[in-house]
Design a protein around this motif. Structure first.
Motif, PDB file in Angstrom:
ATOM      1  N   SER A 165       0.825  -1.210   0.000  1.00  0.00           N
ATOM      2  CA  SER A 165       0.000   0.000   0.000  1.00  0.00           C
ATOM      3  C   SER A 165       0.858   1.258   0.000  1.00  0.00           C
ATOM      4  CB  SER A 165      -0.934  -0.008   1.208  1.00  0.00           C
ATOM      5  OG  SER A 165      -1.697   1.175   1.267  1.00  0.00           O
ATOM      6  N   GLY A 166       1.913   1.277   0.797  1.00  0.00           N
ATOM      7  CA  GLY A 166       2.779   2.452   0.838  1.00  0.00           C
ATOM      8  C   GLY A 166       3.526   2.669  -0.465  1.00  0.00           C
ATOM      9  N   PHE A 167       4.007   1.585  -1.075  1.00  0.00           N
ATOM     10  CA  PHE A 167       4.720   1.695  -2.348  1.00  0.00           C
ATOM     11  C   PHE A 167       3.794   2.189  -3.449  1.00  0.00           C
ATOM     12  CE2 PHE A 167       5.846  -0.417  -6.377  1.00  0.00           C
ATOM     13  CZ  PHE A 167       7.068   0.186  -6.604  1.00  0.00           C
ATOM     14  N   LEU A 168       2.566   1.669  -3.502  1.00  0.00           N
ATOM     15  CA  LEU A 168       1.612   2.113  -4.520  1.00  0.00           C
ATOM     16  C   LEU A 168       1.203   3.563  -4.291  1.00  0.00           C
ATOM     17  CD1 LEU A 168      -0.633  -1.081  -4.765  1.00  0.00           C
ATOM     18  CD2 LEU A 168       1.183  -0.365  -6.312  1.00  0.00           C
ATOM     19  N   ALA A 169       1.141   3.987  -3.025  1.00  0.00           N
ATOM     20  CA  ALA A 169       0.807   5.390  -2.737  1.00  0.00           C
ATOM     21  C   ALA A 169       1.907   6.318  -3.238  1.00  0.00           C
ATOM     22  CB  ALA A 169       0.582   5.565  -1.240  1.00  0.00           C
ATOM     23  N   LYS A 174       3.743  10.269  -7.363  1.00  0.00           N
ATOM     24  CA  LYS A 174       4.574  10.750  -8.464  1.00  0.00           C
ATOM     25  C   LYS A 174       3.737  11.036  -9.701  1.00  0.00           C
ATOM     26  CE  LYS A 174       8.558   9.124  -9.307  1.00  0.00           C
ATOM     27  NZ  LYS A 174       9.687   8.254  -9.696  1.00  0.00           N
ATOM     28  N   LEU A 175       2.718  10.212  -9.936  1.00  0.00           N
ATOM     29  CA  LEU A 175       1.851  10.441 -11.089  1.00  0.00           C
ATOM     30  C   LEU A 175       1.095  11.754 -10.954  1.00  0.00           C
ATOM     31  CD1 LEU A 175       0.844   9.054 -13.739  1.00  0.00           C
ATOM     32  CD2 LEU A 175      -1.071   8.193 -12.401  1.00  0.00           C
ATOM     33  N   LEU A 176       0.630  12.078  -9.764  1.00  0.00           N
ATOM     34  CA  LEU A 176      -0.084  13.334  -9.556  1.00  0.00           C
ATOM     35  C   LEU A 176       0.856  14.526  -9.641  1.00  0.00           C
ATOM     36  CD1 LEU A 176      -2.452  12.282  -6.629  1.00  0.00           C
ATOM     37  CD2 LEU A 176      -3.122  12.819  -8.962  1.00  0.00           C
ATOM     38  N   MET A 177       2.121  14.332  -9.303  1.00  0.00           N
ATOM     39  CA  MET A 177       3.073  15.437  -9.397  1.00  0.00           C
ATOM     40  C   MET A 177       3.353  15.824 -10.835  1.00  0.00           C
ATOM     41  SD  MET A 177       5.719  14.280  -6.374  1.00  0.00           S
ATOM     42  CE  MET A 177       6.870  15.611  -6.689  1.00  0.00           C
ATOM     43  N   HIS A 191      -8.487   4.141 -15.696  1.00  0.00           N
ATOM     44  CA  HIS A 191      -7.940   3.452 -16.870  1.00  0.00           C
ATOM     45  C   HIS A 191      -6.544   2.910 -16.589  1.00  0.00           C
ATOM     46  CE1 HIS A 191     -11.157   4.576 -19.662  1.00  0.00           C
ATOM     47  NE2 HIS A 191     -11.138   5.765 -19.129  1.00  0.00           N
ATOM     48  N   LEU A 192      -5.759   3.655 -15.834  1.00  0.00           N
ATOM     49  CA  LEU A 192      -4.390   3.242 -15.547  1.00  0.00           C
ATOM     50  C   LEU A 192      -4.282   2.399 -14.280  1.00  0.00           C
ATOM     51  CD1 LEU A 192      -2.331   6.482 -16.333  1.00  0.00           C
ATOM     52  CD2 LEU A 192      -2.533   4.433 -17.722  1.00  0.00           C
ATOM     53  N   GLY A 193      -5.387   2.222 -13.555  1.00  0.00           N
ATOM     54  CA  GLY A 193      -5.343   1.490 -12.304  1.00  0.00           C
ATOM     55  C   GLY A 193      -4.753   0.097 -12.419  1.00  0.00           C
ATOM     56  N   PRO A 194      -5.268  -0.763 -13.307  1.00  0.00           N
ATOM     57  CA  PRO A 194      -4.688  -2.113 -13.418  1.00  0.00           C
ATOM     58  C   PRO A 194      -3.237  -2.100 -13.862  1.00  0.00           C
ATOM     59  CG  PRO A 194      -6.860  -2.022 -14.439  1.00  0.00           C
ATOM     60  CD  PRO A 194      -6.474  -0.619 -14.142  1.00  0.00           C
ATOM     61  N   HIS A 195      -2.859  -1.161 -14.722  1.00  0.00           N
ATOM     62  CA  HIS A 195      -1.481  -1.115 -15.200  1.00  0.00           C
ATOM     63  C   HIS A 195      -0.533  -0.623 -14.110  1.00  0.00           C
ATOM     64  CE1 HIS A 195      -2.595  -1.700 -19.506  1.00  0.00           C
ATOM     65  NE2 HIS A 195      -3.720  -1.143 -19.092  1.00  0.00           N
ATOM     66  N   LEU A 196      -1.032   0.209 -13.200  1.00  0.00           N
ATOM     67  CA  LEU A 196      -0.216   0.670 -12.085  1.00  0.00           C
ATOM     68  C   LEU A 196      -0.126  -0.346 -10.961  1.00  0.00           C
ATOM     69  CD1 LEU A 196      -1.442   4.378 -11.854  1.00  0.00           C
ATOM     70  CD2 LEU A 196       0.828   3.621 -12.555  1.00  0.00           C
ATOM     71  N   GLY A 197      -0.960  -1.367 -11.014  1.00  0.00           N
ATOM     72  CA  GLY A 197      -0.984  -2.362  -9.953  1.00  0.00           C
ATOM     73  C   GLY A 197      -1.939  -2.035  -8.831  1.00  0.00           C
ATOM     74  N   LEU A 198      -2.849  -1.076  -9.038  1.00  0.00           N
ATOM     75  CA  LEU A 198      -3.812  -0.699  -8.004  1.00  0.00           C
ATOM     76  C   LEU A 198      -4.942  -1.719  -7.950  1.00  0.00           C
ATOM     77  CD1 LEU A 198      -4.052   3.141  -8.731  1.00  0.00           C
ATOM     78  CD2 LEU A 198      -2.595   2.004  -7.060  1.00  0.00           C
ATOM     79  N   SER A 199      -5.507  -1.867  -6.781  1.00  0.00           N
ATOM     80  CA  SER A 199      -6.648  -2.766  -6.612  1.00  0.00           C
ATOM     81  C   SER A 199      -7.899  -2.111  -7.187  1.00  0.00           C
ATOM     82  CB  SER A 199      -6.857  -3.090  -5.129  1.00  0.00           C
ATOM     83  OG  SER A 199      -7.037  -1.899  -4.386  1.00  0.00           O
ATOM     84  N   PRO A 200      -8.925  -2.882  -7.548  1.00  0.00           N
ATOM     85  CA  PRO A 200     -10.136  -2.283  -8.133  1.00  0.00           C
ATOM     86  C   PRO A 200     -10.845  -1.302  -7.208  1.00  0.00           C
ATOM     87  CG  PRO A 200     -10.066  -4.637  -8.575  1.00  0.00           C
ATOM     88  CD  PRO A 200      -8.960  -4.363  -7.614  1.00  0.00           C
ATOM     89  N   ASN A 201     -10.688  -1.457  -5.903  1.00  0.00           N
ATOM     90  CA  ASN A 201     -11.374  -0.572  -4.961  1.00  0.00           C
ATOM     91  C   ASN A 201     -10.464   0.523  -4.431  1.00  0.00           C
ATOM     92  OD1 ASN A 201      -9.711  -2.241  -3.515  1.00  0.00           O
ATOM     93  ND2 ASN A 201     -11.131  -2.546  -1.820  1.00  0.00           N
ATOM     94  N   PHE A 202      -9.471   0.936  -5.233  1.00  0.00           N
ATOM     95  CA  PHE A 202      -8.538   1.948  -4.744  1.00  0.00           C
ATOM     96  C   PHE A 202      -9.216   3.294  -4.526  1.00  0.00           C
ATOM     97  CE2 PHE A 202      -8.553   2.910  -9.223  1.00  0.00           C
ATOM     98  CZ  PHE A 202      -8.306   4.276  -9.298  1.00  0.00           C
ATOM     99  N   SER A 204     -12.024   3.938  -3.097  1.00  0.00           N
ATOM    100  CA  SER A 204     -12.616   4.029  -1.766  1.00  0.00           C
ATOM    101  C   SER A 204     -11.608   3.764  -0.649  1.00  0.00           C
ATOM    102  CB  SER A 204     -13.781   3.040  -1.640  1.00  0.00           C
ATOM    103  OG  SER A 204     -13.321   1.714  -1.851  1.00  0.00           O
ATOM    104  N   ARG A 205     -10.497   3.124  -0.967  1.00  0.00           N
ATOM    105  CA  ARG A 205      -9.513   2.757   0.041  1.00  0.00           C
ATOM    106  C   ARG A 205      -8.352   3.735   0.141  1.00  0.00           C
ATOM    107  NH1 ARG A 205     -10.668  -0.739   4.150  1.00  0.00           N
ATOM    108  NH2 ARG A 205     -11.857  -2.516   3.390  1.00  0.00           N
ATOM    109  N   LEU A 206      -8.014   4.400  -0.961  1.00  0.00           N
ATOM    110  CA  LEU A 206      -6.785   5.171  -1.005  1.00  0.00           C
ATOM    111  C   LEU A 206      -6.798   6.339  -0.023  1.00  0.00           C
ATOM    112  CD1 LEU A 206      -4.127   5.087  -2.567  1.00  0.00           C
ATOM    113  CD2 LEU A 206      -5.087   6.747  -4.145  1.00  0.00           C
ATOM    114  N   CYS A 207      -7.851   7.142  -0.051  1.00  0.00           N
ATOM    115  CA  CYS A 207      -7.916   8.298   0.843  1.00  0.00           C
ATOM    116  C   CYS A 207      -8.091   7.876   2.298  1.00  0.00           C
ATOM    117  CB  CYS A 207      -9.046   9.224   0.419  1.00  0.00           C
ATOM    118  SG  CYS A 207      -8.809   9.953  -1.208  1.00  0.00           S
ATOM    119  N   ASN A 208      -8.737   6.738   2.538  1.00  0.00           N
ATOM    120  CA  ASN A 208      -8.892   6.264   3.915  1.00  0.00           C
ATOM    121  C   ASN A 208      -7.569   5.780   4.491  1.00  0.00           C
ATOM    122  OD1 ASN A 208     -11.648   6.765   3.683  1.00  0.00           O
ATOM    123  ND2 ASN A 208     -12.106   4.688   3.006  1.00  0.00           N
TER     124      ASN A 208
END
Length: 488
Positions: A165-169, A174-177, A191-202, A204-208
């Protein structure tokens, strides 16, 4: 394409030339007299204009990565649907409403696709729920779920993404920068979620999980993910790999060299352009914006190539679709003719024409044989999934041979519903050739259009269809269907 324009003297440029559909000849008048006018011998002369575009040289070693992904696209989509349900199974009559998402077109049935992967999916029956229409009847409905082996791989992938989770964050940070406003629309980011390795529910989970780094904001174009704070140490561009020239004496080269992938030859003018392009000072895409350079300048193209290189470097497989990058032209300050720019730099990128939409690779992420240099742990799980699919292909092949030898008509009974009736239509998914030879040049014509916008807008007509995030571990420990579920 070579365009030949025929010209004749002693005439004026006609206005009809600009409005004609296919002009082939237009007259010219010369101010000075030449030898033709003196001798009074009018003749036609032609001017050749070269309009040829840069030809893409195929790389079978890189194309095979796209082919492999196309082979398991149906598996990945159906697995995502199954994991989105609390009990991780879906009745077949509900799954039949997901044809557009699964990219299964009639007359191909869903059951026939499920039977092609016996090591990934399995069918079972459950009692039908009592309804006013069948209150006096008792029946069963057919459902699909993951096999224990596939369920174990899904659990490993879920635990791996939780641990990373920390590595994906940091990767998403970096992508937002790279964005000019430090925010990206969620409808584009998915669209880039699966290619970045993010889970489908990112979403709802990312900001939490990281409220100090990200937040969801409302914009005029929809909800967007905004960067709250960032680490300046992450704003470091990728370093170019060291080139081993294999020289006995390490001394400066007498002539300039351009490193290209094996089998790629460029024209002299194109090669000289790339050499001058590489001599320009590097531009950090994190500290500069597109407004700092004039748009039709070589410096702006230098920054745009740096942005595309950084984005591809964040991908798990060092590749993505070109259409995905075009979604971020405004946020990242990329040119409108993005594909032409990528094709113009074969020393950095490779464009694969496999599938219905083109893919772009980061060349430095692969060796000369097309092997990914840095493999993510999720790639190991994907390789195990491919091995399961190959095992299922072997099982089906042996079953078919046994049925021919023993003159068995079929192994399955005919269903009452022709739509979901199983049939083996001789469809070859290509796994025999795929696993027999890694370097074979495979052609793949995909039936699915690979359009994520249609896939993500589908809601199945059921409010609870896209609700989940009940872990597989909780499902195995408790058999109830209760629990909190989150939309994603």
């Amino acid at each position: 394409m070579l365009l030949s324009v025929s010209c004749q003297k002693d005439s004026l440029l006609s206005a009809n030339f600009l409005t004609s559909a296919s002009p082939s000849c237009f007259p010219l008048r010369k101010a000075r007299k030449n030898y033709q006018t003196i001798c009074n011998k009018p003749r036609n002369f032609s001017i050749s204009v070269s309009c040829s575009s840069i030809k893409i040289v195929r790389s079978p070693s890189l194309d095979k990565h796209v082919v492999k992904q196309n082979k398991i696209r149906f598996i990945q989509k159906l697995k995502t649907l199954l994991l989105s349900k609390p009990k991780h199974f879906i009745p077949i009559h509900i799954l039949s409403k997901c044809r557009s998402y699964l990219s299964i077109h009639k007359p191909r049935s869903i059951l026939s696709m499920i039977h092609r992967y016996p090591t990934i999916f399995e069918l079972f029956t459950i009692p039908m729920p009592p309804t006013p229409l069948n209150a006096t009847k008792s029946g069963y409905q057919l459902c699909v779920r993951l096999t224990p082996a596939a369920q174990s791989l899904a659990l490993q992938e879920l635990n791996l993404k939780s641990a990373m989770s920390g590595f994906l964050a940091n990767k998403l940070q970096k992508l937002l920068m790279l964005s000019s406003h430090r925010r990206i629309l969620l409808s584009k980011l998915v669209h880039l979620g699966p290619h970045l390795g993010l889970s489908p529910n990112f979403r709802s989970r990312l900001c939490n999980d990281h409220p100090d780094k990200f937040k969801i904001v409302d914009t005029s174009y929809g909800r967007a993910l905004e960067l709250v704070s960032w680490d300046p140490e992450l704003a470091v561009p990728l370093k170019f790999p060291q080139v081993n020239r294999g020289l006995i004496v390490d001394r400066p080269l007498k002539f300039k060299q351009l490193r290209l992938r094996r089998g790629l030859n460029l024209k002299r003018r194109h090669r000289e352009f790339l050499m001058k392009f590489n001599e320009l000072p590097d531009v950090c895409p994190y500290n500069t914006s597109a407004e700092d350079f004039a748009k039709p300048s070589i410096e702006a193209e230098k920054r745009a190539c740096g942005v595309v290189r950084e984005v591809l470097g964040m991908m798990v497989e060092k590749r993505t679709l070109i259409d995905h990058l075009t979604h971020f032209r405004k946020e990242f300050g990329l040119p409108n003719k993005l594909r032409a720019m990528i094709v113009r730099h074969p020393e950095l990128f490779y464009v694969s024409l496999k599938g219905l939409r083109d893919s772009v690779f980061l060349v430095e992420g692969f060796d000369d044989k097309g092997v990914l240099l840095e493999k993510d742990e999720s790639m190991v799980i994907r390789d195990q999934l491919m091995a399961l699919v190959a095992e299922g292909k072997r099982m089906r092949r042996e079953r078919r041979k046994a049925s021919i030898n023993t003159n068995i008509v079929g192994d399955y009974d005919n269903n009452e519903n022709d739509e979901d009736a199983y049939y083996d239509d001789g469809y070859d998914d290509g796994f025999e050739n795929l696993f027999d030879s890694e370097d074979s040049d495979l052609d793949y014509d995909s039936d699915d259009d690979n359009n994520e916008s249609n896939e993500l807008s589908f809601n199945g007509g059921n409010g609870e269809f896209w609700t989940a995030d009940v872990s597989l571990a909780s499902y195995k420990n408790s058999g109830d269907e209760g629990g909190d579920s989150e939309p994603w």
